[in-house]
Motif scaffolding. Structure first.
Motif, short mmCIF file in Angstrom:
data_model
loop_
_atom_site.label_atom_id
_atom_site.label_comp_id
_atom_site.label_asym_id
_atom_site.label_seq_id
_atom_site.Cartn_x
_atom_site.Cartn_y
_atom_site.Cartn_z
N LEU A 76 0.84 -1.20 0.00
CA LEU A 76 0.00 0.00 0.00
C LEU A 76 0.87 1.25 0.00
N TRP A 77 0.34 2.28 -0.63
CA TRP A 77 0.91 3.61 -0.58
C TRP A 77 0.11 4.45 0.41
N VAL A 78 0.78 5.23 1.21
CA VAL A 78 0.12 6.18 2.10
C VAL A 78 0.85 7.51 2.00
N SER A 79 0.10 8.54 1.65
CA SER A 79 0.64 9.90 1.60
C SER A 79 -0.19 10.77 2.54
N LYS A 80 0.45 11.27 3.59
CA LYS A 80 -0.27 12.02 4.63
C LYS A 80 -0.39 13.50 4.24
N VAL A 81 -1.60 14.03 4.44
CA VAL A 81 -1.86 15.43 4.07
C VAL A 81 -2.58 16.13 5.21
N ARG A 82 -2.55 17.44 5.16
CA ARG A 82 -3.25 18.27 6.15
C ARG A 82 -3.89 19.44 5.41
N PHE A 83 -5.21 19.41 5.32
CA PHE A 83 -5.92 20.49 4.64
C PHE A 83 -6.04 21.69 5.58
N PRO A 84 -5.68 22.88 5.11
CA PRO A 84 -5.70 24.05 6.01
C PRO A 84 -7.11 24.45 6.43
N ARG A 85 -7.15 25.16 7.51
CA ARG A 85 -8.43 25.63 8.05
C ARG A 85 -9.08 26.62 7.09
N PRO A 86 -10.32 26.36 6.68
CA PRO A 86 -11.03 27.33 5.84
C PRO A 86 -11.75 28.38 6.70
N GLU A 87 -12.54 29.22 6.05
CA GLU A 87 -13.32 30.23 6.76
C GLU A 87 -14.38 29.59 7.66
N ASP A 88 -14.89 30.38 8.59
CA ASP A 88 -15.96 29.90 9.47
C ASP A 88 -17.25 29.61 8.71
N ASP A 89 -17.33 30.01 7.46
CA ASP A 89 -18.53 29.76 6.67
C ASP A 89 -18.87 28.27 6.60
N VAL A 90 -17.84 27.41 6.66
CA VAL A 90 -18.08 25.97 6.57
C VAL A 90 -18.86 25.50 7.80
N ARG A 91 -18.41 25.90 8.98
CA ARG A 91 -19.15 25.50 10.19
C ARG A 91 -20.53 26.12 10.21
N ARG A 92 -20.63 27.37 9.74
CA ARG A 92 -21.95 28.01 9.71
C ARG A 92 -22.89 27.29 8.75
#
Length: 514
Positions: A76-92
């Motif tokens: 298996l291949w595993v490539s670890k990523v971290r998506f940056p925090r978007p605006e608060d609009d997503v939680r809203r």
């Protein structure tokens, strides 16, 4: 450290030798309650797993053990990523969907929006089971992963674990196998776990991950993926998360069809489909199979008497309260202030974004196709009843149920015939739905297209795959929608009253300390 862990495992297995001998003896003498529905391998697997699932370990220690990363080795291949925090609009946007679906009185935490970690996973050919990943950058791992994942589709995977356990690292065998069978890269999402992060934190993270696949933030390894090329896949609580994310998208398309995401207003789009293994659809856990199918499953019924049930047809007596899961106290559980369920407040267990089985079938209109595979397990009834509800909303739905099989059996018995069969169907649907082959058709078209002939039906698959029969989803369960709602409401009220009593004692204790 590895040797210490191995010795600990061996010790635990040695302690279970009497259990193994008893299980084998009863099976050979055909005195087991599962005789004729489980072979010896399945029965032993269920018995051993069940013996490990206890309330003797604090939640934080369970989490520590279940999220431990053993490293990446093998095909298996595993490539670890971290998506940056978007605006608060997503939680809203998530809060807007929750509020639009409220029926009254539901309360919930309002989590912040956070960066989301995930693993791109793919099948790696030509290596042994112990071969480590090469010492290269995550970007180079991702490039090599893509070379071996040529299909024009992407899977977003949400792991199971009752919303408080597990991690992408625990599901790498599953996600790499999905990649092998679909030919697609799989994004396995590390969502926030309860009880530290109750509803809707995991849902906020799931939406961030989905939007990040469609609209890659700066620094992402992947190119934009059209929504029509994305399939949600998940098991157990991860199956629940797939469904509530889908319902969030359906609701937002009605109430707020765009979301601000990394400086752009992006449209709310639906994936090609959703493919699930043993999904958790009813957080009230009040359907009959929770008790009736317990003998085939390693997941026990709730640790207290259900209020309404085939097994217990009368309401529970007033003195019988729903008790929180009785884990030893630690800094994680019980919560402060306390609640009876790890994942959500008691008054929210029937919210459609907590229990997909709740709510009107009209909420599912215009949903993309859905596939469910499951065993004869505790969650069977809620899976079948959810499938019927969505089918009656006009959604193409395909269901397979395997006789005598426990929860997520294909993931714990990968090499068994039933395990291979369920994985082929689970992943085959994902390929077919992206290719546009899953849609309602005429009877004549169904004869020419095998996939279409399964839509709107449950295929029951017998012990050792010896037989199959199909039943229309409209006829799959004796309970009508009113009966289902009554049971769920009883379960909710039981929790609400118990949580009130719990909070009353907690406030009295705090007051006494002043």
């Amino acid at each position: 450290m590895a040797k210490i862990r191995l010795l600990a495992v061996l010790r635990e297995l040695l302690l279970r030798i009497p259990l193994v001998l008893k299980t084998v003896l009863l099976h050979v003498l055909r005195l087991s309650p599962v005789t004729g529905k489980q072979d010896l391998r399945t029965e032993l697997t269920v018995a051993i797993i069940r013996s490990f699932l206890s309330f003797s370990m604090p939640v934080s220690k369970q989490q520590q053990r279940s999220t431990h990363d053993p490293g990446v080795r093998g095909p298996l291949w595993v490539s670890k990523v971290r998506f940056p925090r978007p605006e608060d609009d997503v939680r809203r946007a998530v809060f807007a969907a929750i509020d639009a679906l409220k029926t009254g009185g539901e309360t919930y935490d309002e989590p912040g929006v956070m960066p989301v970690e995930a693993e791109w996973t793919g099948y790696r050919s030509g290596v042994g089971r112990r071969t480590p990943l090469p010492d290269i950058s995550e970007e180079e791992k991702y490039k090599r992963l893509l070379k071996e994942s040529p299909a024009d589709m992407t899977v977003i995977y949400f792991h199971g674990g009752a919303y408080y356990l597990m991690d992408p690292c625990t599901h790498r065998v599953t996600t790499s196998r999905i990649s092998k069978l679909t030919g697609a890269p799989v994004l396995s999402v590390r969502y926030r776990l309860a009880p530290q992060n109750p509803f809707p934190a995991a849902l906020v993270d799931a939406l961030v991950a989905y939007l990040s696949v469609l609209h890659p933030p700066p620094g992402s390894l992947h190119a934009p993926v059209p929504a029509s090329k994305v399939v949600f896949m998940g098991d157990s609580a991860g199956g629940n998360l797939c469904l509530v994310l889908l319902q969030t998208l359906l609701t937002l398309r009605r109430v707020a069809p765009t979301v601000r995401f990394h400086g752009r207003d992006v449209p709310v789009e639906l994936p090609a489909g959703v493919s699930l293994f043993s999904p958790w659809c009813d957080m009230t856990r009040t359907m009959p199979s929770i008790v009736i199918n317990a003998k085939y499953d390693y997941l026990d019924p709730p640790p207290c008497k259900l209020p309404l049930h085939h097994a217990h047809p009368e309401p529970a007596p007033p003195e019988t309260l729903y008790h929180p899961w009785p884990f030893p106290d630690d800094h994680v559980w019980p919560c402060n202030p306390p609640r009876v369920d790890i994942y959500s407040n008691a008054n929210a267990v029937m919210h459609p974004l907590v229990s997909p089985l709740a709510g009107s079938k009209d909420l599912w209109k215009n949903s993309p196709p859905i596939f469910i595979t499951m065993g004869e397990e505790g969650l069977t009834d809620e899976g079948l009843l959810f499938a019927r509800k969505v089918h009656q909303a006009g959604v193409p739905v395909i269901v397979e149920q395997f006789e005598g099989m426990p929860h997520c059996f294909g993931m714990i018995m990968v090499g068994s015939r039933a395990g291979r069969r369920c994985f082929e169907a689970w992943t085959g649907f994902s390929r077919d739905v992206v290719a546009g082959r899953i849609k309602k058709r005429s009877a004549k078209e169904e004869e020419a297209e095998p996939a279409a002939s399964r839509i709107g039906k449950v295929t029951f698959i017998g012990y050792k795959l010896r037989w199959e029969k199909q039943i229309p989803l409209d006829e799959v369960h004796p309970f009508n929608d009113d009966k289902v709602e009554a049971l769920m409401r009883q379960g909710k009220q039981w929790r609400v009253e118990s949580e009130k009593a719990l909070l009353s004692r907690w406030y009295a204790s705090k007051k006494a300390k002043l």
